[in-house]
Design a protein around this motif. Structure first.
Motif, PDB file in Angstrom:
ATOM      1  N   HIS A 214      -5.900   6.837 -11.605  1.00 19.03           N
ATOM      2  CA  HIS A 214      -4.777   5.908 -11.488  1.00 19.03           C
ATOM      3  C   HIS A 214      -5.273   4.477 -11.406  1.00 19.03           C
ATOM      4  N   LYS A 215      -4.314   3.596 -11.627  1.00 17.39           N
ATOM      5  CA  LYS A 215      -4.594   2.163 -11.528  1.00 17.39           C
ATOM      6  C   LYS A 215      -4.207   1.730 -10.115  1.00 17.39           C
ATOM      7  N   ARG A 216      -4.911   0.755  -9.623  1.00 16.95           N
ATOM      8  CA  ARG A 216      -4.609   0.223  -8.286  1.00 16.95           C
ATOM      9  C   ARG A 216      -3.145  -0.186  -8.218  1.00 16.95           C
ATOM     10  N   GLY A 217      -2.429   0.285  -7.186  1.00 17.22           N
ATOM     11  CA  GLY A 217      -1.025  -0.064  -7.005  1.00 17.22           C
ATOM     12  C   GLY A 217      -0.075   0.815  -7.783  1.00 17.22           C
ATOM     13  N   ALA A 218      -0.593   1.813  -8.479  1.00 17.43           N
ATOM     14  CA  ALA A 218       0.266   2.694  -9.266  1.00 17.43           C
ATOM     15  C   ALA A 218       1.252   3.431  -8.369  1.00 17.43           C
ATOM     16  N   PHE A 219       0.839   3.699  -7.160  1.00 22.13           N
ATOM     17  CA  PHE A 219       1.755   4.306  -6.188  1.00 22.13           C
ATOM     18  C   PHE A 219       1.294   3.878  -4.802  1.00 22.13           C
ATOM     19  N   THR A 220       2.121   4.132  -3.818  1.00 20.60           N
ATOM     20  CA  THR A 220       1.771   3.733  -2.467  1.00 20.60           C
ATOM     21  C   THR A 220       0.480   4.434  -2.080  1.00 20.60           C
ATOM     22  N   GLY A 221      -0.435   3.702  -1.592  1.00 23.16           N
ATOM     23  CA  GLY A 221      -1.720   4.299  -1.181  1.00 23.16           C
ATOM     24  C   GLY A 221      -2.775   4.191  -2.262  1.00 23.16           C
ATOM     25  N   ALA A 222      -2.338   3.773  -3.494  1.00 22.07           N
ATOM     26  CA  ALA A 222      -3.344   3.605  -4.564  1.00 22.07           C
ATOM     27  C   ALA A 222      -3.973   2.237  -4.387  1.00 22.07           C
ATOM     28  N   ILE A 223      -4.951   2.182  -3.495  1.00 25.12           N
ATOM     29  CA  ILE A 223      -5.474   0.875  -3.113  1.00 25.12           C
ATOM     30  C   ILE A 223      -6.541   0.379  -4.088  1.00 25.12           C
TER      31      ILE A 223
END
Ligand SMILES: Nc1nc2c(ncn2[C@@H]2O[C@H](COP(=O)(O)OP(=O)(O)OP(=O)(O)O)[C@@H](O)[C@H]2O)c(=O)[nH]1
Ligand SMILES: [Mg+2]
Lengths: 173, 597
Positions: free
Chosen positions: B363-372
């Protein structure tokens, strides 16, 4: 009585003296005393009712120290070539002596004896060689001065040859 | 008178002759006989008497002398000064002894003389020299003869022993026996052709060389052989030893003492390379990578794995829980060309749509909550290698679509990104479901199934291959005991009988927990039936075993919860206790809506 000079010829220590002593006085000694010069012994034999005195000239053995003197051979009626069966080289010496006799006094009657037949297992002269000699016209006897075997026959045979009117068979120089 | 005047004083000449010890005979032509001149020496009288008249009785005198005197006129005719010696001759004296005489003829003017002398000490010296020389010649002749005899005998023996040696050698070579002789320094003194052929070297490379330079054993084997060589009895190497080299060989050694030279050794080498390879192949059949079993069903599986590994297609592994699907996936990976690239495993059971997507594709950073932060997925991580997707039947529909795309396009898109990334990953999927039924039910995409199921490996349940149970149990026993230091060596035949008659719904995994349990319970070095878990000893062969543990839903939920609490919430441990895989355990948790934290 008729006398015949017979020379005993052969290499040294072949048993010339021993054969003469066995024939004349019927003794034999193991001890070897080489003959220097000549000793002449006499013995009468009878051939066809005729007595003949053999004057046996026991000559010294032929080797590099002493060669047979032609003067000793002169007047011989015949000779005996003695060969030691245990030493092959003595056959070569006998061959040379036979040629010397022929050269010096002509083709006289002779007999050859291969002595020391009591040591037959140590003989260096084998049957083919003996056959070869016989083919050359050599009357070859076997005998032992030590045991007295073939000794009387040897001298008797030569005496008969000496009295025989026919010339000696074939003599090869 | 005139004649008389030529002669010396008779008494003087007598004295001179007596002093010279010589006899002088003169030929008297008229009488036709020899006459002794002067007084003869004593020895002459002893042999011939006081006078000699040979012409009258020649037989009485010496035959030699007579012979000499007969031919003497020839000498006198030779003229004055001619002297001829007779040469020595021996006569016996009257005492039974002998004397050696020599005569010479000479003429002095008209007088014809014969001088006879007895040869004395000079002559005796000469005689003894000749005697010694001849004796020595005879002795040397004898020595030479005995040497010659010994030589002939030795040559005969040598020839005989050479012949024996040649025969033995020919026989040895004919037998194709690989043998070598080591001398007291451990150097090769002899090696048969077969040995050289086996070692692939020429004779000159072996003869005279230390054995350990020619036989290229591994270090520990070399030590073993050294030890065996030092022993005094006949021994064998035990198992085959590896000769390292361009093409390594396995040989078995037999070491004998050379009876003639106790410090020399005879080595007989047997080539066991082929046997070793066959044994290896046999062992390989009993286990394949980490899979154990030599039942016909498993041998088919091994072959299938080998075949599948050769191609790069997607593979579907089907089998009940606990049959070792991941091991098969690993075996395919390790047998394939991708073996040096990563092997990653993902369990698709019990994961939500988004978690699974992010896990697989990143995933890309910020793609979902917690994707830091940006995160690569398993597909990217497994680049060039193999990705094992367990419980593929459990993946949610959206993920099925994304997966289909990867398989078709070889591309993934990270969550939150738009740009696809190319990946080169082989997918090996596994399921305990019947996916065809899932397709019919509509829970699994048909096109994805066909994509996944290009190649199929079906793993038999353990109850279908009970003959593998002893092998599996023994292998597990060794693995379990090794780290614990416990010395449980074997399973009692009764135990094996119990194990083989059990239905094993949890398959190999369940068998493993049973063995672990038994090792803990076991007091001796042999596992008895009593050491096994009670459910196994108590159970009878299930008539129709199923993939699931046949319990009612409520019982099943209770069982899961109990296992979880016993394992203090550790899901892996809880799954192990139940004898089911983590994947199955997760799936069950989801099914029963259990949230374990
Ligand atoms: N065993 C054996 N020894 C013999 C025989 N004849 C002679 N001898 C031995 O051979 C050696 C030489 O023998 P002689 O009769 O002296 O030989 P020879 O030919 O007269 O020797 P010379 O006078 O040196 O030429 C002596 O030791 C004899 O004992 C025989 O028939 N058998
Ligand atoms: Mg003599």
């Amino acid at each position: 009585m008729m006398q015949k000079k017979v020379c005993m010829l052969g290499g040294f220590a072949v048993g010339k003296t021993s054969l003469v002593r066995r024939f004349v006085t019927n003794v034999f000694s193991e001890h070897y005393q080489t003959t220097i010069g000549v000793t002449v012994e006499k013995k009468t034999v009878t051939v066809d009712h005729q007595d003949v005195m053999l004057m046996l000239w026991d000559l010294y053995g032929e080797d590099e120290f002493q060669h047979v003197r032609e003067s000793y051979l002169r007047g011989s009626s015949g000779y005996i070539l003695v060969i030691d069966g245990t030493r092959k080289a003595t056959l070569d010496t006998a061959r040379l002596l036979q040629q010397t006799v022929v050269r010096t006094v002509g083709p006289l009657p002779f007999v050859a004896i291969i002595n020391k037949s009591d040591l037959r297992s140590e003989w260096e002269i084998d049957q083919p060689v003996i056959e070869q000699l016989r083919e050359q016209g050599w009357p070859v006897f076997f005998g032992s001065a030590k045991l007295g075997q073939g000794v009387d026959e040897l001298f008797a045979h030569l005496a008969a040859m000496l009295l025989s009117p026919a010339p000696p068979s074939r003599i090869c120089p | 008178m005139t004649d008389q005047s030529h002669l010396p004083d008779p008494s003087l000449s007598d004295h001179v002759l007596a002093a010279l010890d010589i006899v002088v005979l003169e030929w008297e032509e008229e009488a036709g006989e020899f006459r002794l001149q002067g007084a003869p020496p004593e020895w002459w009288g002893q042999r011939f008497g006081p006078a000699i008249r040979c012409s009258q009785d020649p037989s009485q005198c010496s035959p030699f002398l007579q012979d000499y005197l007969t031919g003497i006129h020839r000498v006198w005719q030779g003229g004055p000064g001619t002297i001829e010696k007779s040469g020595p001759w021996t006569e016996s004296d009257q005492q039974g002894g002998t004397m050696t005489l020599e005569a010479r003829a000479l003429s002095l003017g008209l007088r014809k003389l014969v001088l006879i002398e007895r040869l004395g000490s000079d002559f005796e010296n000469m005689r003894s020299i000749v005697q010694r020389a001849r004796e020595r010649m005879l002795a040397e002749d004898l020595t030479a003869k005995s040497h010659h005899k010994a030589e002939t005998r030795l040559i005969g023996r040598l020839e005989a022993s050479e012949r024996t040696k040649d025969d033995a050698l020919a026989l040895l070579q004919q037998l194709g026996l690989a043998a070598m002789v080591l001398d007291e320094h451990g150097q090769i003194a002899f090696a048969t052709d077969r040995t050289l052929e086996m070692l692939g070297i020429a004779a000159q490379e072996a003869i005279g060389q230390p054995w350990d330079q020619v036989l290229s054993f591994r270090k520990e084997d070399r030590r073993l052989v050294q030890h065996l060589l030092e022993g005094s009895s006949q021994t064998r190497s035990g198992g085959p030893l590896c000769l390292e080299g361009a093409c390594s060989r396995w040989i078995e050694l037999e070491i004998h003492r050379d009876l003639r030279h106790p410090v020399r050794r005879i080595l007989i080498l047997s080539d066991r390379t082929e046997l070793h390879a066959l044994r290896q192949a046999l062992n390989e059949q009993a286990s394949f990578h980490d899979l154990v079993g030599k039942s016909a069903a498993m041998l088919r599986v091994y072959q299938l794995v080998r075949d599948v590994a050769q191609v790069d297609t997607t593979v579907l592994i089907e089998g009940e829980t606990g049959t070792g699907k991941e091991l098969i996936a690993r075996a395919i990976h390790s047998s394939s060309g991708r073996r040096n690239k990563p092997f990653l495993a993902a369990n698709c059971a019990g994961l939500t749509d988004s978690i699974l997507t992010s896990q697989l594709f990143g995933h890309k950073r910020g793609a979902f909550t917690g994707a830091i932060q940006d995160q690569q997925g398993l597909f990217e991580a497994a680049e060039g290698g193999t990705l094992f997707l367990d419980e593929i039947g459990d993946i949610p529909p959206q993920v099925q679509t994304a997966l289909l795309r990867v398989l078709q396009e070889k591309e993934i898109t990270r969550l939150g990104e738009a740009k696809p990334r190319t990946v080169n990953v082989r997918v090996v999927a596994a399921t305990h479901h019947n996916l065809s039924e899932d397709v019919l039910r509509g829970s699994f995409r048909a096109d994805l199934l066909y994509r996944i199921r290009i190649a199929r490996v079906q793993l038999p349940p353990l109850r279908d291959r009970p003959e593998d149970i002893p092998l599996l149990a023994q292998s597990m026993l060794e693995k379990i005991c090794a780290p614990t230091g416990k010395t449980v060596e074997r399973l009692h035949p009764d135990t094996l009988r119990v194990l083989m008659s059990y239905s094993w719904p949890g398959n190999v995994r369940e068998l493993k927990s049973a063995v672990e349990f038994a090792v803990i319970s076991c007091k001796g070095n042999e596992i008895c039936p009593a050491d096994l878990p009670p459910e196994i000893t108590g159970a009878t062969m299930a008539s129709s075993p199923s993939v699931f543990i046949p319990l009612s839903n409520q019982d099943e939920k209770t069982r899961l919860l109990t296992a979880l609490s016993d394992a203090n919430g550790n899901r892996t441990e809880a799954a192990k206790r139940l004898g089911i895989s983590r994947a199955t355990f997760y799936r069950r948790l989801v099914e029963f809506d259990i949230h374990a934290h």
